[in-house]
Design a protein around this motif. Structure first.
Motif, PDB file in Angstrom:
ATOM      1  N   LYS A  38       0.823  -1.209   0.000  1.00  0.00           N
ATOM      2  CA  LYS A  38       0.000   0.000   0.000  1.00  0.00           C
ATOM      3  C   LYS A  38       0.855   1.255   0.000  1.00  0.00           C
ATOM      4  CE  LYS A  38      -3.582   0.082   2.734  1.00  0.00           C
ATOM      5  NZ  LYS A  38      -4.413  -0.058   3.955  1.00  0.00           N
ATOM      6  N   ALA A  39       2.077   1.151   0.584  1.00  0.00           N
ATOM      7  CA  ALA A  39       2.963   2.313   0.613  1.00  0.00           C
ATOM      8  C   ALA A  39       3.553   2.605  -0.758  1.00  0.00           C
ATOM      9  CB  ALA A  39       4.090   2.090   1.625  1.00  0.00           C
ATOM     10  N   VAL A  40       3.779   1.561  -1.563  1.00  0.00           N
ATOM     11  CA  VAL A  40       4.474   1.723  -2.841  1.00  0.00           C
ATOM     12  C   VAL A  40       3.503   1.882  -4.010  1.00  0.00           C
ATOM     13  CG1 VAL A  40       6.158   0.682  -4.418  1.00  0.00           C
ATOM     14  CG2 VAL A  40       6.439   0.410  -1.964  1.00  0.00           C
ATOM     15  N   VAL A  41       2.332   1.261  -3.912  1.00  0.00           N
ATOM     16  CA  VAL A  41       1.347   1.351  -4.995  1.00  0.00           C
ATOM     17  C   VAL A  41       0.316   2.407  -4.609  1.00  0.00           C
ATOM     18  CG1 VAL A  41      -0.406   0.143  -6.319  1.00  0.00           C
ATOM     19  CG2 VAL A  41       1.673  -1.058  -5.621  1.00  0.00           C
ATOM     20  N   ILE A 173     -10.230   1.749   3.496  1.00  0.00           N
ATOM     21  CA  ILE A 173     -10.791   0.698   2.641  1.00  0.00           C
ATOM     22  C   ILE A 173     -11.344   1.302   1.352  1.00  0.00           C
ATOM     23  CG2 ILE A 173     -12.579  -1.066   2.469  1.00  0.00           C
ATOM     24  CD1 ILE A 173     -12.305  -1.530   5.449  1.00  0.00           C
ATOM     25  N   ILE A 174     -12.013   2.449   1.479  1.00  0.00           N
ATOM     26  CA  ILE A 174     -12.542   3.122   0.288  1.00  0.00           C
ATOM     27  C   ILE A 174     -11.407   3.513  -0.642  1.00  0.00           C
ATOM     28  CG2 ILE A 174     -13.828   5.138  -0.544  1.00  0.00           C
ATOM     29  CD1 ILE A 174     -15.365   5.117   2.089  1.00  0.00           C
ATOM     30  N   GLY A 175     -10.308   3.981  -0.065  1.00  0.00           N
ATOM     31  CA  GLY A 175      -9.154   4.355  -0.871  1.00  0.00           C
ATOM     32  C   GLY A 175      -8.553   3.173  -1.608  1.00  0.00           C
ATOM     33  N   ASP A 176      -8.458   2.031  -0.925  1.00  0.00           N
ATOM     34  CA  ASP A 176      -7.939   0.822  -1.579  1.00  0.00           C
ATOM     35  C   ASP A 176      -8.833   0.418  -2.753  1.00  0.00           C
ATOM     36  OD1 ASP A 176      -5.947   0.784   0.304  1.00  0.00           O
ATOM     37  OD2 ASP A 176      -6.925  -0.721   1.578  1.00  0.00           O
TER      38      ASP A 176
END
Length: 439
Positions: A38-41, A173-176
């Motif tokens: 999540k930090a890189v993508v 979660i919405i952001g993902d």
């Protein structure tokens, strides 16, 4: 990273037995992998196809793989340096990048690291404002990108005053989901569009290569997040394997997304590939979802800079005094008496000023990639390719006995620093030229 983890950036050296972040020592290896992915993508991934267009198909593809490998290695030596037996942490269990720089190189370098963190944090926030401005400008062309930056920045200035980020947990979660939707939309519409003829694609471009480097480094250079992540693991010895799995996943994902994106649109690839997708319900929903995601991500990414600046000004501008007898186990940011309402006003003025500076930066730049390249050149290359090798040389390679292998490795790590310094200068210069040209 959580707010509690980021607060450890500015811990005073005298605090050696502070209560650790809430999730310290509790993460499983697979949870760490997810955090790293999540930090890189993220939003920067949508600039990678344009980055490949600036480097060429082979230049960009190979460059992504090499950059991924290099970042993997420099993160490893950063953590190895932090765990080196040659550093006496005096009982301190939870440290930050700045702590490490101070322990190895001195207080001046610790201050430089904190400045780099501020630049990275506020620069990324400005880039997110521009990203959202570009997305909303495609939906409402009559409102300029600069005006959108102001419109979005005003409520963010108010929201920056909230004391706890737990109220924003629902946005994660919405952001993902928004990111997954964004990647899916690009591939769906891209395959419908089809590939450009291979003869029309540039294989290698040298003059604009720094623009590729800046876009890619903005994603891969997450070194300042890795020390808190390593300390959050239940079994820190599993960090290297988790890091390896992470970089295989993110390098493969970003490689195919970037290369395919360039092959879809060729020379017409836009700085944000979403601008190549045209119009339609799916595109509109995707853009709105990403705007929502980055609006709240802004507040989270602002935390490192906010914590560093507020901690630095605690005893001067804020007039917060440390009690003579702090309670044992008290968190560093709880060791100060700040009940006065005037303190809250001053703290609010700091945060609002920071957001106004970010808005000004967003209004000064029209392109998301110009800001990401500037951040990559000024601060990320320092944190990723200069300081880790330098500290590793001092704490490990120059320790007796000096062997032929160590001499060779000193040369290798010095080369990494020189290349990193050159990349920093060229990328920064390229970004400044682009910003002036676009202004």
């Amino acid at each position: 990273m959580s707010k509690q983890e980021y607060n450890y950036i500015a811990i005073n050296e005298e605090v050696v037995d502070a209560t650790p972040p809430k999730d310290a020592g509790k993460q499983k290896a697979w949870q760490s992998v997810l955090s790293m992915v999540k930090a890189v993508v993220g939003a920067g991934s949508f600039a990678l196809p344009w980055g490949v267009s600036q480097a060429g198909l082979i230049g960009g593809g190979v460059g992504l793989v090499l950059l991924g490998l290099l970042c993997y290695y420099t993160i490893r030596i950063l953590i190895d340096t932090k765990n080196s037996p040659n550093i006496d942490w005096k009982g301190k269990k939870y440290v930050t990048y700045a702590d490490l720089a101070e322990a190895v190189l001195g207080k001046v370098w610790a201050a430089i690291v904190l400045l780099a963190i501020i630049i990275t944090s506020m620069g990324a926030c400005a880039a997110y404002l521009v990203f959202n401005g570009q997305m909303l400008n495609t939906l409402v062309p009559s409102v300029s990108i600069r005006l959108w930056a102001i419109i979005l920045g005003i409520p963010l200035a108010g929201l920056s005053l909230i004391k706890s980020l737990k109220y924003l947990a629902f946005t994660s979660i919405i952001g993902d989901c928004a990111l997954v939707l964004g990647f899916t939309t690009v591939f769906v519409i891209g395959f419908q569009h089809g590939f450009e003829p291979i003869s029309d694609l540039k294989l290698m471009r040298y003059y604009t290569y720094p623009q590729f480097f800046g876009a890619a480094a903005f994603l891969f250079c997450v070194h300042m997040l890795m020390i808190p992540l390593e300390q959050s693991l239940e079994k820190p010895q599993q960090f290297n394997s988790a890091l390896g799995v992470n970089f295989v996943i993110v390098t493969v994902l970003n490689f195919f997304f970037a290369v395919f994106g360039y092959m879809f649109y060729g020379a017409a690839t836009q700085p944000l590939i979403l601008s190549n997708l045209g119009t339609g319900v799916l595109v509109t929903v995707t853009e709105i979802a990403l705007v929502f995601d980055l609006f709240f991500t802004f507040l989270i990414v602002l935390v490192p800079a906010k914590d560093v600046i507020e901690t630095t000004l605690e005893s001067s501008f804020l007039n917060i005094e440390e009690p003579a007898y702090p309670k044992k186990g008290m968190l560093p940011w709880e060791r100060f008496v700040d009940n006065s309402w005037t303190v809250e006003i001053r703290r609010a003025s700091i945060r609002i000023t920071m957001v106004l500076l970010i808005i000004a930066a967003g209004c000064s730049v029209n392109q998301f990639t110009d800001l990401t390249n500037l951040v990559s050149g000024i601060s990320l290359t320092l944190l990723a390719f200069i300081l880790p090798p330098l500290m590793y040389i001092k704490t490990t390679l120059l320790q007796p006995p000096i062997t032929n292998y160590k001499v060779i490795m000193v040369c290798v790590h010095t080369t990494i620093m020189v290349v990193g310094g050159f990349a920093a200068v060229v990328t920064t210069w390229s970004a400044v030229v682009a910003i002036i040209a676009d202004f």
